[in-house]
Design a protein around this motif. Structure first.
Motif, PDB file in Angstrom:
ATOM      1  N   THR A  69       0.836  -1.209   0.000  1.00 24.22           N
ATOM      2  CA  THR A  69       0.000   0.000   0.000  1.00 24.22           C
ATOM      3  C   THR A  69       0.866   1.254   0.000  1.00 24.22           C
ATOM      4  OG1 THR A  69      -1.772  -1.148   1.185  1.00 24.22           O
ATOM      5  CG2 THR A  69      -1.787   1.268   1.235  1.00 24.22           C
ATOM      6  N   GLU A  70       1.885   1.260   0.851  1.00 25.24           N
ATOM      7  CA  GLU A  70       2.762   2.431   0.969  1.00 25.24           C
ATOM      8  C   GLU A  70       3.486   2.730  -0.346  1.00 25.24           C
ATOM      9  OE1 GLU A  70       4.984   5.614   2.432  1.00 25.24           O
ATOM     10  OE2 GLU A  70       3.200   4.628   3.266  1.00 25.24           O
ATOM     11  N   ARG A  71       3.902   1.667  -1.072  1.00 24.81           N
ATOM     12  CA  ARG A  71       4.657   1.860  -2.311  1.00 24.81           C
ATOM     13  C   ARG A  71       3.770   1.824  -3.557  1.00 24.81           C
ATOM     14  NH1 ARG A  71      10.150   1.730  -1.505  1.00 24.81           N
ATOM     15  NH2 ARG A  71      10.472   2.377   0.664  1.00 24.81           N
ATOM     16  N   HIS A  72       2.467   1.789  -3.353  1.00 32.35           N
ATOM     17  CA  HIS A  72       1.488   1.899  -4.439  1.00 32.35           C
ATOM     18  C   HIS A  72       1.586   0.767  -5.466  1.00 32.35           C
ATOM     19  CE1 HIS A  72       0.612   5.862  -2.852  1.00 32.35           C
ATOM     20  NE2 HIS A  72       1.891   6.190  -2.964  1.00 32.35           N
ATOM     21  N   PHE A  73       1.855  -0.451  -4.979  1.00 28.81           N
ATOM     22  CA  PHE A  73       1.800  -1.608  -5.862  1.00 28.81           C
ATOM     23  C   PHE A  73       0.334  -1.969  -6.106  1.00 28.81           C
ATOM     24  CE2 PHE A  73       6.192  -2.141  -4.475  1.00 28.81           C
ATOM     25  CZ  PHE A  73       6.812  -2.582  -5.643  1.00 28.81           C
ATOM     26  N   ALA A  74       0.037  -2.437  -7.314  1.00 28.35           N
ATOM     27  CA  ALA A  74      -1.346  -2.774  -7.657  1.00 28.35           C
ATOM     28  C   ALA A  74      -1.821  -4.033  -6.937  1.00 28.35           C
ATOM     29  CB  ALA A  74      -1.489  -2.953  -9.172  1.00 28.35           C
ATOM     30  N   SER A  75      -0.879  -4.928  -6.589  1.00 38.34           N
ATOM     31  CA  SER A  75      -1.256  -6.174  -5.926  1.00 38.34           C
ATOM     32  C   SER A  75      -0.079  -6.710  -5.129  1.00 38.34           C
ATOM     33  CB  SER A  75      -1.697  -7.229  -6.950  1.00 38.34           C
ATOM     34  OG  SER A  75      -0.578  -7.628  -7.756  1.00 38.34           O
ATOM     35  N   LEU A  76      -0.383  -7.561  -4.142  1.00 37.16           N
ATOM     36  CA  LEU A  76       0.679  -8.222  -3.387  1.00 37.16           C
ATOM     37  C   LEU A  76       1.518  -9.102  -4.304  1.00 37.16           C
ATOM     38  CD1 LEU A  76      -1.029  -9.346  -0.045  1.00 37.16           C
ATOM     39  CD2 LEU A  76       0.650  -7.535  -0.372  1.00 37.16           C
ATOM     40  N   TRP A  77       0.830  -9.824  -5.199  1.00 30.75           N
ATOM     41  CA  TRP A  77       1.532 -10.712  -6.133  1.00 30.75           C
ATOM     42  C   TRP A  77       2.523  -9.916  -6.971  1.00 30.75           C
ATOM     43  CZ3 TRP A  77       1.508 -10.632 -11.519  1.00 30.75           C
ATOM     44  CH2 TRP A  77       2.100 -11.734 -12.144  1.00 30.75           C
ATOM     45  N   GLY A  78       2.078  -8.772  -7.484  1.00 33.06           N
ATOM     46  CA  GLY A  78       2.948  -7.949  -8.310  1.00 33.06           C
ATOM     47  C   GLY A  78       4.140  -7.428  -7.529  1.00 33.06           C
ATOM     48  N   MET A  79       3.915  -7.037  -6.274  1.00 36.53           N
ATOM     49  CA  MET A  79       5.015  -6.518  -5.465  1.00 36.53           C
ATOM     50  C   MET A  79       6.039  -7.610  -5.171  1.00 36.53           C
ATOM     51  SD  MET A  79       5.070  -5.009  -1.577  1.00 36.53           S
ATOM     52  CE  MET A  79       4.887  -6.675  -0.915  1.00 36.53           C
ATOM     53  N   VAL A  80       5.569  -8.765  -4.727  1.00 36.34           N
ATOM     54  CA  VAL A  80       6.495  -9.848  -4.392  1.00 36.34           C
ATOM     55  C   VAL A  80       7.266 -10.293  -5.627  1.00 36.34           C
ATOM     56  CG1 VAL A  80       6.669 -12.232  -3.569  1.00 36.34           C
ATOM     57  CG2 VAL A  80       5.140 -10.619  -2.412  1.00 36.34           C
ATOM     58  N   ARG A  81       6.580 -10.396  -6.737  1.00 36.06           N
ATOM     59  CA  ARG A  81       7.238 -10.785  -7.987  1.00 36.06           C
ATOM     60  C   ARG A  81       8.303  -9.762  -8.373  1.00 36.06           C
ATOM     61  NH1 ARG A  81       6.173  -9.720 -13.458  1.00 36.06           N
ATOM     62  NH2 ARG A  81       6.619 -11.431 -14.888  1.00 36.06           N
ATOM     63  N   HIS A  82       7.984  -8.485  -8.216  1.00 35.52           N
ATOM     64  CA  HIS A  82       8.916  -7.412  -8.553  1.00 35.52           C
ATOM     65  C   HIS A  82      10.164  -7.464  -7.674  1.00 35.52           C
ATOM     66  CE1 HIS A  82      10.393  -3.325  -9.342  1.00 35.52           C
ATOM     67  NE2 HIS A  82      10.455  -3.175  -8.031  1.00 35.52           N
ATOM     68  N   ILE A  83       9.968  -7.557  -6.353  1.00 38.52           N
ATOM     69  CA  ILE A  83      11.107  -7.531  -5.431  1.00 38.52           C
ATOM     70  C   ILE A  83      11.955  -8.792  -5.578  1.00 38.52           C
ATOM     71  CG2 ILE A  83      11.790  -7.458  -3.007  1.00 38.52           C
ATOM     72  CD1 ILE A  83       9.222  -5.844  -2.471  1.00 38.52           C
ATOM     73  N   HIS A  84      11.298  -9.940  -5.679  1.00 39.53           N
ATOM     74  CA  HIS A  84      12.048 -11.189  -5.806  1.00 39.53           C
ATOM     75  C   HIS A  84      12.814 -11.225  -7.123  1.00 39.53           C
ATOM     76  CE1 HIS A  84      12.734 -15.572  -6.333  1.00 39.53           C
ATOM     77  NE2 HIS A  84      12.912 -15.524  -5.028  1.00 39.53           N
ATOM     78  N   GLY A  85      12.191 -10.738  -8.201  1.00 36.11           N
ATOM     79  CA  GLY A  85      12.885 -10.705  -9.479  1.00 36.11           C
ATOM     80  C   GLY A  85      14.090  -9.786  -9.443  1.00 36.11           C
ATOM     81  N   LEU A  86      13.940  -8.642  -8.770  1.00 40.33           N
ATOM     82  CA  LEU A  86      15.052  -7.701  -8.631  1.00 40.33           C
ATOM     83  C   LEU A  86      16.210  -8.343  -7.864  1.00 40.33           C
ATOM     84  CD1 LEU A  86      16.335  -4.865  -8.762  1.00 40.33           C
ATOM     85  CD2 LEU A  86      15.011  -4.287  -6.712  1.00 40.33           C
ATOM     86  N   LEU A  87      15.902  -9.006  -6.757  1.00 36.70           N
ATOM     87  CA  LEU A  87      16.946  -9.626  -5.940  1.00 36.70           C
ATOM     88  C   LEU A  87      17.626 -10.782  -6.672  1.00 36.70           C
ATOM     89  CD1 LEU A  87      15.247  -9.603  -2.424  1.00 36.70           C
ATOM     90  CD2 LEU A  87      17.192  -8.226  -3.178  1.00 36.70           C
ATOM     91  N   ARG A  88      16.841 -11.528  -7.435  1.00 35.75           N
ATOM     92  CA  ARG A  88      17.440 -12.643  -8.161  1.00 35.75           C
ATOM     93  C   ARG A  88      18.383 -12.133  -9.254  1.00 35.75           C
ATOM     94  NH1 ARG A  88      13.554 -17.240 -10.470  1.00 35.75           N
ATOM     95  NH2 ARG A  88      13.319 -15.641 -12.059  1.00 35.75           N
ATOM     96  N   HIS A  89      17.976 -11.041  -9.894  1.00 32.00           N
ATOM     97  CA  HIS A  89      18.846 -10.401 -10.887  1.00 32.00           C
ATOM     98  C   HIS A  89      20.130  -9.908 -10.212  1.00 32.00           C
ATOM     99  CE1 HIS A  89      20.369  -7.537 -13.788  1.00 32.00           C
ATOM    100  NE2 HIS A  89      20.101  -6.534 -12.966  1.00 32.00           N
ATOM    101  N   MET A  90      20.000  -9.262  -9.070  1.00 36.69           N
ATOM    102  CA  MET A  90      21.170  -8.778  -8.332  1.00 36.69           C
ATOM    103  C   MET A  90      22.085  -9.930  -7.927  1.00 36.69           C
ATOM    104  SD  MET A  90      19.273  -5.940  -5.911  1.00 36.69           S
ATOM    105  CE  MET A  90      20.688  -5.866  -4.793  1.00 36.69           C
ATOM    106  N   ASN A  91      21.473 -11.050  -7.564  1.00 35.15           N
ATOM    107  CA  ASN A  91      22.242 -12.199  -7.092  1.00 35.15           C
ATOM    108  C   ASN A  91      23.127 -12.776  -8.200  1.00 35.15           C
ATOM    109  OD1 ASN A  91      22.696 -14.013  -4.774  1.00 35.15           O
ATOM    110  ND2 ASN A  91      21.876 -15.578  -6.141  1.00 35.15           N
ATOM    111  N   SER A  92      22.692 -12.636  -9.457  1.00 33.29           N
ATOM    112  CA  SER A  92      23.491 -13.141 -10.572  1.00 33.29           C
ATOM    113  C   SER A  92      24.717 -12.269 -10.818  1.00 33.29           C
ATOM    114  CB  SER A  92      22.643 -13.207 -11.844  1.00 33.29           C
ATOM    115  OG  SER A  92      22.324 -11.906 -12.319  1.00 33.29           O
ATOM    116  N   VAL A  93      24.694 -11.031 -10.303  1.00 33.22           N
ATOM    117  CA  VAL A  93      25.797 -10.093 -10.514  1.00 33.22           C
ATOM    118  C   VAL A  93      26.719 -10.036  -9.306  1.00 33.22           C
ATOM    119  CG1 VAL A  93      26.404  -7.706 -11.093  1.00 33.22           C
ATOM    120  CG2 VAL A  93      24.312  -8.715 -12.023  1.00 33.22           C
ATOM    121  N   GLN A  94      26.131  -9.804  -8.133  1.00 35.52           N
ATOM    122  CA  GLN A  94      26.905  -9.725  -6.897  1.00 35.52           C
ATOM    123  C   GLN A  94      26.179 -10.500  -5.800  1.00 35.52           C
ATOM    124  OE1 GLN A  94      27.700  -5.134  -7.280  1.00 35.52           O
ATOM    125  NE2 GLN A  94      29.222  -5.949  -5.841  1.00 35.52           N
TER     126      GLN A  94
END
Length: 388
Positions: free
Chosen positions: A329-354
């Motif tokens: 709600t605070e970050r104005h995500f349209a859904s919980l699913w969308g937020m979790v998918r976004h954050i997890h995808g970002l972290l997984r991408h980061m994990n492949s680099v560092q």
């Protein structure tokens, strides 16, 4: 691959069927299967191969059914992206096409997205040590790829015109609010002799269909070839990651020369029916920070941007302290699913680099998800990973 031995195919054919027609059908099958692709003789044959409802497929091809649900997801760079998600039956068919057909076609070597063993990191690595960096973005990349171009992609695989047309229709969508530039081929569209298939608008690749990413790669093969040739002529390294085109040079250039290169690159892109997003075109000279696909590239290698690390850490702290729902709600995500998918995808991408940076954050995120009994998928590209 051979779906059936040729001699057996002839023996099992209906006795009343002209042997010439049987041989012609067999030739069509073998021509496609020689490319290690499944032979498809008709829409009804496709329905049987995929256990799909023939009348449903017919309504899709005839544009009588718009089998998509649209919604918006948050882009990592900010703003929203319109997603058109296929209905379950169409989704299953498109996944079959992706796995059995498209995944077996190799894209151009300059393409680094939606293919086996491709990644932003591998793409960025090719630009390490560059003195100059030119970045060009294609505006509405998927939407500017028409069903006409998709049709020719299937034709090049060996499929007969009517089958290629039906496959192209299954993988594209029309929309009544399409801008005029996306309908420029509509007047020239042919209905391959079936009146029911006539439609006044040209389809396009929808974001959200599992077939769209790989089709975009295949359709872009000739564009990638021409841009690679231009780059080689000018001493530039060229890569494309979906709609992000990057050119780099280790030679001494002038800003005027770089601008000339941008103009030539834009003309090549325009010739394939795309528009360049001029506001996103950047030229980074020697001494300037060089960012490729959100990664910092310099003489020492590829690293995460500080703002990327800070943004990910801030998300993890927020959901740890306030919970998933409050943070969404605070970050104005349209859904919980969308937020979790976004954050997890970002972290997984980061994990492949560092991984030393992203690993602890991933562990903390997964601990919060376990605490809140999260049941949704954590896979950012679930359909693609299933295929590859």
């Amino acid at each position: 691959m051979t779906s059936i031995p040729p001699h057996l195919y002839r023996k099992l054919a209906p006795k009343e069927l002209d042997p010439v027609i049987v041989d012609r059908a067999l030739d069509q099958l073998l021509a496609v299967e020689a490319n290690r692709l499944p032979g498809i003789l008709s829409l009804r044959h496709l329905a049987a191969l995929t256990r799909s409802d023939y009348l449903y497929l017919r309504s899709i091809v005839a544009r009588e059914t718009d089998a998509y649900r649209t919604f918006t997801i948050r882009k990592r760079s900010g703003g929203g992206r319109l997603i058109a998600a296929p209905q379950p039956e169409l989704m299953a068919l498109q996944r079959w096409i992706s796995k059995e057909i498209l995944a077996n076609i190799t894209p151009h070597v300059a393409s680094h997205a939606y293919a086996r063993k491709s990644s932003p990191l591998k793409c960025a690595n090719l630009h390490v040590g560059a003195s100059w960096l030119i970045k060009v973005d294609i505006h509405d990349f998927f939407e500017s790829i028409t069903e006409r171009r998709v049709f020719f992609a299937f034709r090049q695989m060996g499929y007969q015109p009517i089958v290629a047309f039906e496959l192209a229709r299954i993988c594209t969508r029309v929309r009544i609010d399409l801008p005029l530039r996306d309908r420029r081929f509509a007047a020239a569209r042919r209905t391959v002799g079936i009146a029911k298939y006539g439609h006044s608008q040209m389809g396009y690749l929808p974001q959200g269909a599992p077939t769209s990413p790989m089709l975009a790669n295949l359709v872009s093969f000739e564009m990638d070839r021409k841009l690679t040739e231009f780059g080689a002529e000018k001493g530039l390294t060229y890569t494309r990651y979906s709609d992000d085109l990057i050119f780099s040079s280790g030679r001494s250039l002038s800003h005027k020369t770089a601008e000339t290169y941008v103009a030539i690159i834009s003309r090549i892109i325009n010739s394939f029916g795309h528009d360049v997003h001029e506001r996103k075109t950047t030229i980074a000279p020697p001494g300037a920070r060089k960012v490729v696909l959100g990664l910092l590239v310099d003489d020492t290698g590829v690293r995460l941007l500080r703002e990327t690390r800070d943004r990910a850490a801030d998300h993890v702290r927020g959901i740890e302290k306030f919970g998933l729902a409050a943070h969404a709600t605070e970050r104005h995500f349209a859904s919980l699913w969308g937020m979790v998918r976004h954050i997890h995808g970002l972290l997984r991408h980061m994990n492949s680099v560092q991984p030393e940076v992203a690993g602890p954050l991933l562990a903390r995120l997964e601990a919060v998800l376990a605490r809140e009994k999260w049941q949704g998928s954590l896979d950012d590209n679930f359909w693609l990973n299933d295929l590859l």
